[in-house]
Design an enzyme around this catalytic site. Structure first.
Site, PDB file in Angstrom:
ATOM      1  N   ASN A  67       0.817  -1.220   0.024  1.00  0.00           N
ATOM      2  CA  ASN A  67       0.120  -0.212   0.026  1.00  0.00           C
ATOM      3  C   ASN A  67       0.904   1.286  -0.007  1.00  0.00           C
ATOM      4  O   ASN A  67       1.993   1.111  -0.043  1.00  0.00           O
ATOM      5  CB  ASN A  67      -0.885   0.022   1.349  1.00  0.00           C
ATOM      6  CG  ASN A  67      -0.244  -0.162   2.435  1.00  0.00           C
ATOM      7  OD1 ASN A  67       0.675   0.705   2.911  1.00  0.00           O
ATOM      8  ND2 ASN A  67      -0.388  -1.008   3.124  1.00  0.00           N
ATOM      9  N   ARG A  68       0.284   2.417   0.007  1.00  0.00           N
ATOM     10  CA  ARG A  68       0.989   3.655  -0.021  1.00  0.00           C
ATOM     11  C   ARG A  68       1.430   4.220   1.253  1.00  0.00           C
ATOM     12  O   ARG A  68       1.929   5.568   1.096  1.00  0.00           O
ATOM     13  CB  ARG A  68       0.168   4.618  -0.873  1.00  0.00           C
ATOM     14  CG  ARG A  68      -0.344   4.056  -2.390  1.00  0.00           C
ATOM     15  CD  ARG A  68      -1.012   5.367  -2.977  1.00  0.00           C
ATOM     16  NE  ARG A  68      -1.162   5.126  -4.456  1.00  0.00           N
ATOM     17  CZ  ARG A  68      -2.237   4.477  -4.880  1.00  0.00           C
ATOM     18  NH1 ARG A  68      -3.270   4.102  -4.017  1.00  0.00           N
ATOM     19  NH2 ARG A  68      -2.503   4.037  -6.095  1.00  0.00           N
TER      20      ARG A  68
END
Length: 400
Positions: A205-206
């Protein structure tokens, strides 16, 4: 060791601030200095540069080797800001939020805790304007050290004299060692977890880790011992005697680390973006394209760390979770609060531009059982972190 920025202003007592710098260094702290132009009339910046092994910031427009804005770089570096001596003029600037020189601009830009040591003539100290500014600074959570009473530079006695360097160093040490979370242990998670698909690829994920790391720093500044468990992060890890870093890249590794550390901790703050799913089968070789080139993944749920810790927590432990949402923020966050048995959920809408993953700012809503939502508007992640740490202290009933 704490990174302390010492800000010197143009009062005659500034010569004693050199001893403060040396005293802080003897306590093991890393010190850098910023000076106003008037301060440099009393004490040469070369003296401070030689002592600190860093250039002294005087001109906020000075060029830097790496192209950073000097006062912002110092503001971000600081873990504590000490203003010594603090003139009436500088106190007024801080209270009003002015930033017209290197010192005032750095102080306005930093999210680090601030201690100011006023030094001035007794009449300036007693002036109602100065007292209003002092009251405003204290309301803004700036620690103000009262000036001493004694002989002033003008040749008569009165209140306004700068305390002795040893007393100032002791005040700093007391602040750093007697915070509201002194004696408490916090487990903080940061960054994102990675779930391997094969030896080359992973699901991720970011998350940058900025929020969790800011919380760890704020907790350490508040006197806590911090067990920081990090997944994948894109920012520098903190270096502090009060912070122990454990890396746990996968959700299972993070679950094991949290379960171990939380047993003897007082609170858990789950700021990490933990993967909800992992591949059912981990390929032992790099997955190749076949046929039409499409790939179907069979995913299974990962371990729910927050729910497990919420179910296991003792009555004297606190669990705080995060809810990063893109829609129905309060509805989804409230459902998480109930389901996970958390003491609080920090909810933020990561679809909003300028906040959330990878940014320096955040805007959050705090949800607690049977209480109205508490909204914190957009501000730096460090400021959000300090508020979360204060919330944690409150939930732990520190001082009761």
């Amino acid at each position: 060791m704490t990174k302390i920025a010492v800000h010197m202003t143009g009062g005659i007592a500034v010569y004693k601030a050199v001893e403060v710098v040396r005293g802080l260094q003897k306590q093991g702290h890393e010190v850098r200095v910023a000076m106003t132009q008037n301060a440099a009339r009393f004490v040469g910046p070369a003296t401070l540069a030689a002592l600190t092994k860093h250039p002294v910031l005087i001109d906020q427009w000075a060029a830097t080797l790496n192209g950073q804005v000097p006062h912002i770089e110092l503001a971000d570096w600081s873990e504590l800001s000490l203003v010594v001596p603090a003139t009436a003029n500088l106190l007024a600037k801080m209270a009003a939020g002015l930033a017209d020189d290197a010192v005032s601009a750095t102080l306005l830009a930093t999210s680090a805790p601030k201690i100011v040591v006023p030094a001035m003539n007794v009449h300036m100290w007693n002036n109602p304007a100065t007292q209003r500014n002092i009251a405003q600074l204290r309301q803004d959570n700036v620690m103000v050290m009262d000036p001493a009473t004694g002989m002033l530079a003008e040749g008569y006695a009165g209140k306004g004299r700068m305390p002795e360097p040893a007393a100032i160093v002791k005040q700093v040490q007391d602040y750093l060692t007697n915070g509201p979370l002194k004696g408490k242990t916090l487990v903080v998670t940061a960054g994102g977890t990675r779930e391997a698909l094969d030896p080359v690829r992973y699901l991720g994920n970011r998350s940058s880790g900025k929020m969790g790391i800011a919380i760890a720093k704020a907790a350490a500044n508040a006197g806590a011992r911090v067990e920081l468990i990090v997944g994948s992060v894109s920012v520098a890890l903190p270096h502090s005697d009060r912070i122990t870093v454990t890396q746990a890249l996968s959700t299972s590794a993070m679950a094991a680390a949290v379960s171990d550390k939380f047993q003897t901790a007082d609170a858990l703050i789950m700021a990490a973006a933990v993967a909800d799913f992992r591949p059912a089968v981990l390929a032992d070789q790099k997955i190749k394209k076949h046929g039409d080139g499409t790939l179907t993944l069979h995913l299974v749920p990962t371990e729910d760390i927050l729910a497990k810790m919420g179910a296991q927590k003792r009555s004297d432990q606190v669990v705080i979770g995060f809810a990063a949402e893109t829609n129905d923020l309060l509805h989804n966050a409230d459902a998480k609060l109930q389901k996970k048995n958390a003491d609080a959920i920090v909810a933020n809408d990561v679809s909003e531009p300028g906040i959330g993953f990878g940014t320096d700012d955040n805007a959050v809503t705090i949800l607690r059982p049977n209480q109205a939502p508490l909204r914190w508007s957009r501000q730096s992640k460090m400021m959000i972190a300090e508020k979360i740490v204060a919330l944690t202290a409150n939930l732990l009933k520190v001082g009761d």
